[in-house]
Design a protein around this motif. Structure first.
Motif, mmCIF file in Angstrom:
data_model
loop_
_atom_site.group_PDB
_atom_site.id
_atom_site.type_symbol
_atom_site.label_atom_id
_atom_site.label_comp_id
_atom_site.label_asym_id
_atom_site.label_seq_id
_atom_site.Cartn_x
_atom_site.Cartn_y
_atom_site.Cartn_z
ATOM 1 N N HIS A 12 1.053 -1.348 -0.059
ATOM 2 C CA HIS A 12 -0.279 -0.133 -0.061
ATOM 3 C C HIS A 12 0.800 1.288 0.018
ATOM 4 O O HIS A 12 1.107 1.734 1.100
ATOM 5 N N ALA A 13 1.208 1.690 -1.183
ATOM 6 C CA ALA A 13 2.251 2.772 -1.495
ATOM 7 C C ALA A 13 1.712 4.129 -0.564
ATOM 8 O O ALA A 13 2.424 4.876 0.192
ATOM 9 N N ASP A 105 4.492 6.281 -3.957
ATOM 10 C CA ASP A 105 4.200 5.775 -5.443
ATOM 11 C C ASP A 105 5.283 6.080 -6.323
ATOM 12 O O ASP A 105 4.831 5.965 -7.720
ATOM 13 N N THR A 106 6.403 6.715 -5.937
ATOM 14 C CA THR A 106 7.528 7.100 -6.654
ATOM 15 C C THR A 106 8.846 6.127 -6.599
ATOM 16 O O THR A 106 9.242 6.046 -7.546
ATOM 17 N N LEU A 177 13.313 -0.086 -5.464
ATOM 18 C CA LEU A 177 12.380 -0.590 -6.389
ATOM 19 C C LEU A 177 11.741 0.610 -6.943
ATOM 20 O O LEU A 177 11.796 1.725 -6.250
ATOM 21 N N GLY A 178 11.626 0.587 -8.298
ATOM 22 C CA GLY A 178 10.931 2.044 -9.030
ATOM 23 C C GLY A 178 11.611 2.074 -10.478
ATOM 24 O O GLY A 178 12.130 1.207 -10.999
ATOM 25 N N GLU A 179 11.435 3.314 -10.784
ATOM 26 C CA GLU A 179 11.970 3.833 -12.191
ATOM 27 C C GLU A 179 13.275 4.512 -11.735
ATOM 28 O O GLU A 179 13.184 5.397 -10.964
ATOM 29 N N PHE A 180 14.281 3.986 -12.432
ATOM 30 C CA PHE A 180 15.715 4.884 -12.175
ATOM 31 C C PHE A 180 16.515 4.887 -13.393
ATOM 32 O O PHE A 180 16.282 4.086 -14.234
ATOM 33 N N ALA A 197 17.816 7.018 -8.495
ATOM 34 C CA ALA A 197 16.348 7.094 -8.296
ATOM 35 C C ALA A 197 15.869 8.423 -7.981
ATOM 36 O O ALA A 197 16.578 9.063 -7.366
ATOM 37 N N GLY A 198 14.744 9.073 -8.353
ATOM 38 C CA GLY A 198 14.336 10.258 -8.233
ATOM 39 C C GLY A 198 14.392 11.064 -9.480
ATOM 40 O O GLY A 198 15.332 10.771 -10.386
#
Length: 628
Positions: A12-13, A105-106, A177-180, A197-198
């Motif tokens: 649950h982000a 969520d990012t 975890l995520g887009e990077f 990331a970021g």
């Protein structure tokens, strides 16, 4: 012994919740105990990660609930069961640091010590963790970055199963975890990944990869000059870029970093900013730990006891020496200039000499007290303690220069690090781990160098005398000069917080503010009837001379105080390390000339260069030291 299986789901982000499950195929027939570490190696403070566990339930292999009770703050005991036992628990993850866990969520991030319950009695069993992708189209492009080896067909950077040989290895591989952004380079044949990331606009990843390659290869060559063999099969630099942040934590085959996004290099811009130098120094620091503290360890860390504090008086060697080499490697690798390096050393000298705590606490004592003092600093820390990072780096500098002077550069601190690596680090994970005993350190230095270092150990490590840096730098043709900045103003003997209010953050021992009766937390509101803010104080002080008496108004809580301040001399912000030219002048700008204060008496080190500080001899001295 069958593997311990973990599953971790970004559940649950918006609520910042991970769901974790751990399954034990062969639980203790008398009841299985579980433990969550109370601290994470590399960050010497009890952090009570258990406080972030929101719910915890136990089930048998048919899905029926099993009774489980908490036996102390970080340990649970499950009732005996036949067959497998599974614990399911939720972890609140809203810590944007390198130590614990974060989820929105990012991006998602976690360090295993804050997430994975240890199955007591099964610590040596293989661990398999199934990292699941969060549900929803918004996460379609998410990937996984970790140095953990992939298992059962999982593709690199993909969700799926990863494996570790034991629990200690499992929690020594952080996960992003995520887009990077992603880049890979090879350092002496070993792949190294860079994960950013970021949100970062215009990131110059090729430049970053090229600079890190030079840094990594220089460090590998330092420890293994013949074979150039890295201690890892793969390494990952993972960085979270934010608006305001800084920090790093070392791991055996990776590092977790956090930085200001403006510190990262911009494509099309060739300049090296202070922020980028700082970021490269951070990367260099954590990478050096791959040898020094992750494999060469103090005996107190071999192995770690994650249930309590692990005391050692050697953090000056493991953190301080790493802090010395992190910037030294930058100049040796050619990613910063000699002048840049000397400027960085000068700032460190200034930061150490500003604090009177250095005269009360040795770096050995600071190391031992890290758990209760260094990591729990208050407003009086500057006056009471010394940093085993910053002063430890100057201790390393003093050792290096002394060894070089006594041996004519035939030996250096590099030889000490190589001996430590060969004797303690190279085979640390291959057999029974052996750490460095505190009683053996001085003899190890003597064995590696043949130098007489007894005085430095007595005064620099175990004592509180200032280091003889001016004398030690002289053979390299370098002068050490106090620098109050271009427009040195009188000082109130305190450091203030910027902003609308001029609150005193630190009051220096023996300074003007303390003598006048002011304390940390007081809010200065006026000098000689003129309003003071956190932004105009310097301008107001520029109207006075040192020794001037000023009427000051300040609030302590809600009580107004009126005191008389006798202004101090300008505060030394840093020390300038200036290379003298052959004609006797300086090669760069220096601050107000004067005898360097607080730099100790000359030690058994080196005689001044007979050819003059700007001679070929002094240039050669610097070249052998700085390696460029």
């Amino acid at each position: 012994m069958k593997p311990i299986r973990y599953t971790i789901v970004p559940k649950h982000a918006a609520a910042h919740l991970f769901e974790v499950a751990v399954t034990v195929a062969q639980p203790d027939p008398d009841g299985q105990r579980f433990m969550l570490p109370v601290w994470i190696p590399g960050s010497y403070m009890v952090r009570e990660f258990e406080r972030n566990i929101v719910t915890l339930r136990a089930f048998n292999d048919t899905g029926r609930k099993v009774r489980i009770e908490k036996t102390d703050k970080h340990t649970w005991l499950a009732a005996p069961v036949k067959g497998a036992l599974t614990l399911r628990y939720e972890v609140y993850a809203w810590d944007m640091s390198v130590r614990a866990a974060h989820l929105d969520d990012t991006v998602g991030f976690f360090n295993g010590a804050s997430m994975f319950l240890a199955v007591l009695g099964h610590e040596d069993a293989q661990c398999v963790v199934d990292i699941r992708k969060p549900d929803g189209a918004a996460y379609r492009a998410w990937r996984v970055a970790t140095a953990l080896p992939e298992a059962r067909g999982t593709k690199r950077y993909g969700f799926g199963e990863y494996a570790a040989r034991n629990y200690d290895e499992l929690i020594d591989h952080p996960v992003t975890l995520g887009e990077f952004e992603l880049a890979t380079f090879k350092a002496h044949g070993v792949p190294h990944d860079i994960v950013i990331a970021g949100r970062v606009v215009g990131l110059d990843m090729p430049r970053l990869a090229a600079d890190l390659k030079r840094i990594c290869e220089a460090q590998i060559a330092l420890f293994e000059p013949k074979s150039k063999k890295a201690p890892v099969e793969r390494y990952v630099f993972m960085t979270q870029a934010v608006s305001d942040g800084y920090g790093g934590l070392e791991h055996r085959a990776s590092t977790a970093l956090i930085c200001n996004r403006t510190d990262l290099p911009v494509a099309g811009r060739a300049e090296t900013t202070d922020g980028y130098r700082t970021y490269l120094g951070l990367c260099s620091h954590e990478y050096f730990h791959t040898w020094n503290v992750k494999r060469i360890k103090p005996a107190a860390f071999a192995p770690y006891d994650l249930t309590r504090e692990n005391y050692t008086s050697l953090l000056w060697l493991f953190e301080g020496f790493t802090s010395y080499y992190d910037d030294l490697i930058l100049v040796r690798a050619g990613v910063i200039s000699e002048d840049d390096y000397l400027t960085m050393v000068g700032k460190t000298v200034g930061s150490v000499l500003r604090g009177s705590g250095r005269l009360k606490q040795s770096v050995a004592e600071s190391s031992f007290d890290a758990w209760v003092k260094y990591y729990r600093q208050d407003e009086n820390a500057t006056n009471a303690i010394v940093s085993y990072y910053t002063k430890g780096s100057l201790v390393a500098l003093a050792f290096d220069l002394t060894i070089r002077a006594q041996t004519g550069h035939r030996r250096s601190l590099d030889d000490v690090m190589r001996l430590l690596w060969q004797r303690y680090g190279r085979d640390f994970y291959r057999g029974k781990p052996v750490g460095v005993e505190e009683r053996d350190v001085e003899a190890l230095f003597a064995e590696a160098t043949g130098a007489d270092l007894a005085e430095l150990f007595a005064n620099g490590v175990h004592g509180t005398r200032d280091l003889p840096l001016a004398a030690l730098l002289a053979p390299a043709g370098i002068e050490l000069v106090p620098d109050a900045g271009k427009n040195g103003k009188p000082s109130i003997g305190a450091r203030v917080r910027g902003g609308a209010d001029c609150a005193l953050a630190v009051v220096y021992e023996g300074g003007a503010a303390q003598k006048a009766g002011l304390s940390a937390g007081d809010v200065l509101i006026a000098l000689d009837g003129l309003r003071v803010t956190g932004t105009n104080l310097d301008a107001l002080l520029g109207r006075y001379v040192p020794g001037a008496k000023v009427e000051a108004h300040a609030f302590r809580r809600d009580e107004l105080r009126v005191v008389q301040l006798k202004l101090d001399e300008p505060e030394v912000l840093r020390y300038t390390l200036s290379v003298k030219t052959a004609s006797g002048g300086q090669s760069g700008k220096v601050g107000k000339a004067g005898k360097p204060a607080g730099l100790g008496k000359p030690a058994k080190a080196a005689k001044a260069d007979k050819g003059g500080s700007g001679s070929a001899a002094s240039r050669g001295w610097r070249a052998r030291w700085l390696g460029n």
